[in-house]
Motif scaffolding. Sequence first.
Motif, mmCIF file in Angstrom:
data_model
loop_
_atom_site.group_PDB
_atom_site.id
_atom_site.type_symbol
_atom_site.label_atom_id
_atom_site.label_comp_id
_atom_site.label_asym_id
_atom_site.label_seq_id
_atom_site.Cartn_x
_atom_site.Cartn_y
_atom_site.Cartn_z
ATOM 1 N N ASN A 1 -7.125 2.155 0.975
ATOM 2 C CA ASN A 1 -6.611 2.644 -0.296
ATOM 3 C C ASN A 1 -6.477 4.164 -0.298
ATOM 4 O O ASN A 1 -5.489 4.723 -0.800
ATOM 5 C CB ASN A 1 -7.534 2.191 -1.427
ATOM 6 C CG ASN A 1 -6.877 2.248 -2.787
ATOM 7 O OD1 ASN A 1 -5.689 1.951 -2.928
ATOM 8 N ND2 ASN A 1 -7.633 2.622 -3.798
ATOM 9 N N LEU A 2 -7.466 4.841 0.265
ATOM 10 C CA LEU A 2 -7.407 6.296 0.373
ATOM 11 C C LEU A 2 -6.215 6.710 1.230
ATOM 12 O O LEU A 2 -5.483 7.656 0.891
ATOM 13 C CB LEU A 2 -8.703 6.834 0.969
ATOM 14 C CG LEU A 2 -8.781 8.354 1.153
ATOM 15 C CD1 LEU A 2 -8.691 9.075 -0.187
ATOM 16 C CD2 LEU A 2 -10.068 8.738 1.882
ATOM 17 N N PHE A 3 -5.982 5.989 2.320
ATOM 18 C CA PHE A 3 -4.842 6.306 3.180
ATOM 19 C C PHE A 3 -3.530 6.090 2.439
ATOM 20 O O PHE A 3 -2.609 6.915 2.525
ATOM 21 C CB PHE A 3 -4.869 5.455 4.451
ATOM 22 C CG PHE A 3 -3.671 5.658 5.325
ATOM 23 C CD1 PHE A 3 -3.538 6.802 6.092
ATOM 24 C CD2 PHE A 3 -2.651 4.715 5.373
ATOM 25 C CE1 PHE A 3 -2.410 7.005 6.889
ATOM 26 C CE2 PHE A 3 -1.531 4.905 6.157
ATOM 27 C CZ PHE A 3 -1.410 6.057 6.922
ATOM 28 N N GLY A 4 -3.424 4.976 1.707
ATOM 29 C CA GLY A 4 -2.187 4.700 0.978
ATOM 30 C C GLY A 4 -1.871 5.764 -0.051
ATOM 31 O O GLY A 4 -0.744 6.270 -0.121
ATOM 32 N N TRP A 5 -2.867 6.100 -0.881
ATOM 33 C CA TRP A 5 -2.623 7.105 -1.918
ATOM 34 C C TRP A 5 -2.364 8.490 -1.332
ATOM 35 O O TRP A 5 -1.507 9.239 -1.821
ATOM 36 C CB TRP A 5 -3.806 7.160 -2.880
ATOM 37 C CG TRP A 5 -3.791 6.122 -3.947
ATOM 38 C CD1 TRP A 5 -4.689 5.110 -4.133
ATOM 39 C CD2 TRP A 5 -2.824 5.985 -4.996
ATOM 40 N NE1 TRP A 5 -4.347 4.350 -5.224
ATOM 41 C CE2 TRP A 5 -3.204 4.868 -5.771
ATOM 42 C CE3 TRP A 5 -1.676 6.685 -5.346
ATOM 43 C CZ2 TRP A 5 -2.477 4.440 -6.888
ATOM 44 C CZ3 TRP A 5 -0.937 6.269 -6.455
ATOM 45 C CH2 TRP A 5 -1.339 5.157 -7.207
ATOM 46 N N PRO B 1 -2.146 -4.831 -9.503
ATOM 47 C CA PRO B 1 -1.400 -3.593 -9.270
ATOM 48 C C PRO B 1 -2.269 -2.408 -8.851
ATOM 49 O O PRO B 1 -3.430 -2.281 -9.247
ATOM 50 C CB PRO B 1 -0.752 -3.330 -10.636
ATOM 51 C CG PRO B 1 -1.690 -3.951 -11.611
ATOM 52 C CD PRO B 1 -2.190 -5.195 -10.927
ATOM 53 N N MET B 2 -1.677 -1.525 -8.075
ATOM 54 C CA MET B 2 -2.282 -0.287 -7.568
ATOM 55 C C MET B 2 -1.889 0.834 -8.531
ATOM 56 O O MET B 2 -0.762 1.317 -8.497
ATOM 57 C CB MET B 2 -1.730 -0.041 -6.156
ATOM 58 C CG MET B 2 -2.257 1.141 -5.413
ATOM 59 S SD MET B 2 -1.519 1.109 -3.729
ATOM 60 C CE MET B 2 -2.149 2.655 -3.068
ATOM 61 N N LEU B 3 -2.827 1.260 -9.385
ATOM 62 C CA LEU B 3 -2.472 2.075 -10.543
ATOM 63 C C LEU B 3 -3.072 3.476 -10.561
ATOM 64 O O LEU B 3 -2.561 4.349 -11.267
ATOM 65 C CB LEU B 3 -2.918 1.357 -11.827
ATOM 66 C CG LEU B 3 -2.321 -0.018 -12.109
ATOM 67 C CD1 LEU B 3 -3.083 -0.693 -13.240
ATOM 68 C CD2 LEU B 3 -0.844 0.108 -12.452
ATOM 69 N N ASP B 4 -4.170 3.711 -9.844
ATOM 70 C CA ASP B 4 -4.940 4.939 -10.060
ATOM 71 C C ASP B 4 -5.350 5.560 -8.731
ATOM 72 O O ASP B 4 -5.988 4.900 -7.901
ATOM 73 C CB ASP B 4 -6.175 4.620 -10.895
ATOM 74 C CG ASP B 4 -6.803 5.846 -11.541
ATOM 75 O OD1 ASP B 4 -6.620 6.961 -11.010
ATOM 76 O OD2 ASP B 4 -7.479 5.686 -12.572
ATOM 77 N N LEU C 1 0.847 10.824 -1.986
ATOM 78 C CA LEU C 1 0.690 12.028 -2.825
ATOM 79 C C LEU C 1 0.267 13.268 -2.056
ATOM 80 O O LEU C 1 0.335 14.379 -2.608
ATOM 81 C CB LEU C 1 -0.339 11.752 -3.920
ATOM 82 C CG LEU C 1 0.007 10.612 -4.885
ATOM 83 C CD1 LEU C 1 -1.184 10.313 -5.792
ATOM 84 C CD2 LEU C 1 1.234 10.956 -5.712
ATOM 85 N N GLY C 2 -0.194 13.117 -0.831
ATOM 86 C CA GLY C 2 -0.642 14.267 -0.068
ATOM 87 C C GLY C 2 -1.836 14.949 -0.725
ATOM 88 O O GLY C 2 -2.733 14.289 -1.265
ATOM 89 N N GLY D 1 0.777 -1.230 0.000
ATOM 90 C CA GLY D 1 0.000 0.000 0.000
ATOM 91 C C GLY D 1 0.803 1.272 0.000
ATOM 92 O O GLY D 1 0.300 2.324 0.374
ATOM 93 N N MET D 2 2.068 1.203 -0.383
ATOM 94 C CA MET D 2 3.008 2.330 -0.390
ATOM 95 C C MET D 2 3.515 2.685 1.010
ATOM 96 O O MET D 2 4.413 3.518 1.151
ATOM 97 C CB MET D 2 2.409 3.600 -1.029
ATOM 98 C CG MET D 2 1.842 3.422 -2.408
ATOM 99 S SD MET D 2 3.139 3.103 -3.631
ATOM 100 C CE MET D 2 2.156 2.917 -5.125
#
Length: 334
Positions: A232-236, A207-210, A240-241, A107-108
């Motif tokens: 997913n929202l937390f990871g992105w 994969p986590m793409l978008d 990216l902030g 999840g980054m």
Amino acid sequence: MTDQTTTGILGPVTIRPPFDPELVPAEEAIRGAMPVLSHETLPTVRRLLAEGMPGMEPADLTAGGRVRVEERQVPGPEGAPDITLLILSPADGTWPRAGIYYVHGGGMVVGERRTGVDSFVPFVAEGGAVVVSVEYRLAPEHPDPAPVEDCYAGLLWTAKNADELGINPDRLLIAGMSAGGGLAAGTALLARDRAFPKLSHQVLVCPMLDDRFATHSSRMLDGLTGWDRNSNLFGWTSLLGERRGGPDVSPYAAPARAEDLSNLPRTYIDTGSAELFRDEILTYARRLSEAGVNVDLHMWGGGFHGFDQIGAHAAVSRASVATREEFIRRALKD
């Protein structure tokens, strides 16, 4: 049901396909063992993953002595710290082999160079490949572009040192799972655009793409599985902030945003039908194919994110793993 913490950002929950019945107990177990990711739970999740799930022994990366395991400190991106690479090579020392450059999931925000790499040990033990696994910096402490630039720096070192590693530079694959699949796709774009190295294949596992949450599937899991729309929202957002979902996101961070998908390596890409990333994966596979890339796409009915690792006993999981492994074995010989 609407998740009040995300109302106005992600909208209401959408309809999803049912989980494969054999996978339901595994989904319930992982949901009970792993909290939803947030700033508050991140230290706990990292600790749980570092310690390993109860009852699970650490994987034998040596495959009973058939695999040599070493680590190297290599240069990171310009101005950044060195990075660590885990290198798995056949103990018999026969050269050269195909190379698999592996990017772990998480999840980054979680994971390290050994996370999930055991899935690739059989290819080394069989004498078909050298595997190099990169430890990239994690968000939110190290937001974009640190993770993908670390991945590219490790790939660059691997390609430049292919002879020493016993890798045939004409057979260099990149592979990744989940966030690692997204980073692998972004790294492949970087390799294309920087004209080195040339990759023969990319293997993108769920994969986590978008980052945009614009698809039906991105909103259909709330409070279910180990990776729902809130995680997913937390990871992105960690990666990216405030740029998440806006116009200023690089395609190397979110490959679904890439306008040009031509001249990329042959691609294996898979998803479950009840997977949060399903729609972005299907769209990416279609766009790759439209750009002239040879694509092997597989969607597995009733699968959720990471189903073939979490519920490995299920028939759909065994079919998924066997199909992926057969593709990789062919790729190693191409």
